[in-house]
Scaffold this motif. Structure first.
Motif, short mmCIF file in Angstrom:
data_model
loop_
_atom_site.label_atom_id
_atom_site.label_comp_id
_atom_site.label_asym_id
_atom_site.label_seq_id
_atom_site.Cartn_x
_atom_site.Cartn_y
_atom_site.Cartn_z
N ALA A 57 -8.90 8.62 -1.39
CA ALA A 57 -8.21 9.87 -1.70
C ALA A 57 -6.98 9.60 -2.57
O ALA A 57 -6.45 8.49 -2.60
N VAL A 58 -6.54 10.64 -3.26
CA VAL A 58 -5.39 10.50 -4.15
C VAL A 58 -4.14 10.10 -3.35
O VAL A 58 -3.37 9.25 -3.79
N THR A 59 -3.96 10.72 -2.21
CA THR A 59 -2.79 10.40 -1.38
C THR A 59 -2.82 8.94 -0.95
O THR A 59 -1.79 8.25 -1.00
N SER A 60 -3.98 8.45 -0.56
CA SER A 60 -4.10 7.05 -0.16
C SER A 60 -3.79 6.12 -1.33
O SER A 60 -3.12 5.09 -1.16
N LEU A 75 -1.84 6.76 -3.89
CA LEU A 75 -0.40 6.80 -4.17
C LEU A 75 0.41 6.01 -3.14
O LEU A 75 1.38 5.34 -3.49
N VAL A 76 0.02 6.10 -1.89
CA VAL A 76 0.69 5.32 -0.84
C VAL A 76 0.48 3.83 -1.09
O VAL A 76 1.41 3.03 -0.97
#
Length: 94
Positions: A2-5, A7-8
């Motif tokens: 996922a995009v959030t993953s 970025l993290v």
């Protein structure tokens, strides 16, 4: 991934690279024998934040691309890296 993953993962990678590369090439005020009043001798003499951020970002992006590629193109999961399953139960001797 996922995009959030992603970025993290980028943020974690960036900060790890930053903390690893900070001491390289560091000249302290004690090394330069030009200690300013009120500062510690271990304070940087000529710290260039913009140069350091650019260098760290470039290195972190290369590492991040390798990480994302490895995660996205393989069946690599956390369970593949989990070595704790091979440990004996608590209280049991090998």
């Amino acid at each position: 991934m996922a995009v959030t993953s992603a970025l993290v993962l980028l943020a974690v990678t960036w900060f790890m690279v930053m903390f690893v590369t900070l001491p390289f090439g560091l000249r302290t005020q004690g090394d330069e024998k030009k200690r300013l009043k009120g500062t510690h001798a271990g304070a940087p003499a000529n710290f260039q934040l913009k140069r350091t951020v650019k260098k760290v970002t470039l290195i972190a992006l290369v590492i991040w691309v390798v990480e994302v590629t490895a995660i996205s193109t393989t069946d690599l999961t956390w369970h593949d890296l989990d070595w704790t399953e091979s440990l004996p139960p608590v209280g049991e001797k090998r």
